[in-house]
Scaffold this motif. Structure first.
Motif, short mmCIF file in Angstrom:
data_model
loop_
_atom_site.label_atom_id
_atom_site.label_comp_id
_atom_site.label_asym_id
_atom_site.label_seq_id
_atom_site.Cartn_x
_atom_site.Cartn_y
_atom_site.Cartn_z
N ILE A 66 0.85 -1.19 0.00
CA ILE A 66 0.00 0.00 0.00
C ILE A 66 0.89 1.24 0.00
CG2 ILE A 66 -1.80 1.22 1.29
CD1 ILE A 66 -2.64 -1.50 2.41
N ASP A 67 0.44 2.28 -0.71
CA ASP A 67 1.26 3.50 -0.81
C ASP A 67 1.31 4.22 0.54
OD1 ASP A 67 -0.79 6.19 -1.45
OD2 ASP A 67 -1.59 4.15 -1.48
N LEU A 68 2.32 5.06 0.70
CA LEU A 68 2.63 5.69 1.99
C LEU A 68 1.50 6.58 2.51
CD1 LEU A 68 4.72 6.02 4.20
CD2 LEU A 68 5.68 7.93 2.91
N GLU A 69 0.88 7.37 1.65
CA GLU A 69 -0.19 8.27 2.09
C GLU A 69 -1.37 7.48 2.65
OE1 GLU A 69 -3.14 11.70 0.28
OE2 GLU A 69 -1.38 11.09 -0.85
N THR A 70 -1.75 6.41 1.99
CA THR A 70 -2.85 5.57 2.46
C THR A 70 -2.47 4.87 3.76
OG1 THR A 70 -3.48 5.21 0.16
CG2 THR A 70 -4.44 3.73 1.79
N VAL A 71 -1.21 4.44 3.87
CA VAL A 71 -0.74 3.79 5.09
C VAL A 71 -0.86 4.74 6.27
CG1 VAL A 71 1.34 2.94 6.26
CG2 VAL A 71 0.76 2.10 4.00
N ILE A 72 -0.45 5.98 6.09
CA ILE A 72 -0.52 6.95 7.18
C ILE A 72 -1.96 7.18 7.61
CG2 ILE A 72 -0.13 9.38 7.76
CD1 ILE A 72 2.39 9.21 5.97
N LYS A 73 -2.87 7.35 6.65
CA LYS A 73 -4.28 7.57 6.97
C LYS A 73 -4.89 6.36 7.66
CE LYS A 73 -5.14 10.82 3.23
NZ LYS A 73 -5.81 11.03 1.95
N CYS A 74 -4.63 5.16 7.15
CA CYS A 74 -5.20 3.95 7.73
C CYS A 74 -4.64 3.66 9.12
CB CYS A 74 -4.95 2.75 6.82
SG CYS A 74 -5.94 2.76 5.32
N THR A 75 -3.34 3.88 9.29
CA THR A 75 -2.73 3.65 10.60
C THR A 75 -3.31 4.59 11.64
OG1 THR A 75 -0.68 2.90 9.56
CG2 THR A 75 -0.55 3.58 11.86
N ALA A 76 -3.45 5.85 11.29
CA ALA A 76 -4.02 6.82 12.23
C ALA A 76 -5.46 6.47 12.56
CB ALA A 76 -3.94 8.22 11.65
N ALA A 77 -6.23 6.04 11.59
CA ALA A 77 -7.64 5.72 11.82
C ALA A 77 -7.82 4.42 12.62
CB ALA A 77 -8.37 5.60 10.49
N HIS A 78 -7.03 3.41 12.30
CA HIS A 78 -7.22 2.10 12.94
C HIS A 78 -6.57 1.99 14.31
CE1 HIS A 78 -8.53 1.07 8.92
NE2 HIS A 78 -9.01 -0.06 9.39
N ARG A 79 -5.53 2.71 14.57
CA ARG A 79 -4.82 2.60 15.85
C ARG A 79 -5.16 3.72 16.82
NH1 ARG A 79 -4.17 -2.10 16.86
NH2 ARG A 79 -5.07 -2.68 14.91
N PHE A 80 -6.00 4.67 16.41
CA PHE A 80 -6.36 5.79 17.29
C PHE A 80 -7.08 5.31 18.55
CE2 PHE A 80 -9.33 9.13 18.61
CZ PHE A 80 -8.43 10.13 18.89
N ARG A 81 -8.09 4.48 18.38
CA ARG A 81 -8.88 4.02 19.53
C ARG A 81 -8.06 3.22 20.53
NH1 ARG A 81 -14.03 0.18 19.01
NH2 ARG A 81 -12.36 -1.14 18.32
N PRO A 82 -7.25 2.23 20.12
CA PRO A 82 -6.45 1.52 21.13
C PRO A 82 -5.48 2.42 21.88
CG PRO A 82 -6.43 0.31 19.06
CD PRO A 82 -7.11 1.61 18.80
N ILE A 83 -4.90 3.39 21.20
CA ILE A 83 -3.95 4.29 21.86
C ILE A 83 -4.67 5.19 22.85
CG2 ILE A 83 -2.43 6.26 21.43
CD1 ILE A 83 -1.48 4.76 18.91
N VAL A 84 -5.81 5.75 22.45
CA VAL A 84 -6.56 6.62 23.35
C VAL A 84 -7.09 5.83 24.54
CG1 VAL A 84 -8.66 8.01 23.55
CG2 VAL A 84 -7.13 8.35 21.64
N LEU A 85 -7.58 4.62 24.33
CA LEU A 85 -8.08 3.81 25.44
C LEU A 85 -6.98 3.46 26.43
CD1 LEU A 85 -10.62 1.44 23.67
CD2 LEU A 85 -11.10 3.30 25.23
N THR A 86 -5.79 3.16 25.94
CA THR A 86 -4.66 2.89 26.83
C THR A 86 -4.33 4.12 27.66
OG1 THR A 86 -3.72 1.35 25.23
CG2 THR A 86 -2.24 2.20 26.91
N THR A 87 -4.30 5.28 27.02
CA THR A 87 -3.97 6.52 27.72
C THR A 87 -5.03 6.88 28.75
OG1 THR A 87 -2.83 7.25 25.73
CG2 THR A 87 -3.35 8.93 27.36
N VAL A 88 -6.30 6.77 28.38
CA VAL A 88 -7.40 7.10 29.31
C VAL A 88 -7.41 6.13 30.49
CG1 VAL A 88 -9.92 7.17 29.51
CG2 VAL A 88 -8.79 8.27 27.59
#
Length: 107
Positions: A66-88
């Motif tokens: 997958i191209d880099l721009e799509t990877v950045i968007k997908c990574t931010a979208a898919h990993r946002f919730r686990p990271i925020v839940l860990t922090t909260v």
């Protein structure tokens, strides 16, 4: 992916967490104590873990071609919730110690 730059990127985020902790101490009017420093070490671990989660997922997507721009968007979208839940979760666990008003508990 085997890379020499990725470990450096993962270690660069640690000072941002320490700076945020120092600004939090200043904002709340607290002095640095031993417990605060231990909390900063724990914060470095959490920040590093979150960075590893994002890096691992982005590497997996890149290996699929997958191209880099799509990877950045997908990574931010898919990993946002686990990271925020860990922090909260960590913040809620430490909330009683953070907002304690007695001097004896802060020492």
């Amino acid at each position: 992916m085997k890379s020499y730059i990725q470990p450096f990127i993962e270690m660069i985020v640690i000072p941002f967490g320490v700076i945020a902790a120092l600004l939090g101490h200043l904002g709340m009017g607290y002095g640095l104590r031993m417990v605060s420093l231990l909390g900063m070490v724990a914060l470095a671990g959490v920040v590093n873990n979150d960075t590893l989660v994002m890096t691992e997922y982005s590497n997996r997507l890149r290996s699929e071609g997958i191209d880099l721009e799509t990877v950045i968007k997908c990574t931010a979208a898919h990993r946002f919730r686990p990271i925020v839940l860990t922090t909260v979760t960590i913040f809620c666990g430490l909330m009683s110690m953070i907002f304690e008003i007695s001097e004896q508990a802060r020492a």
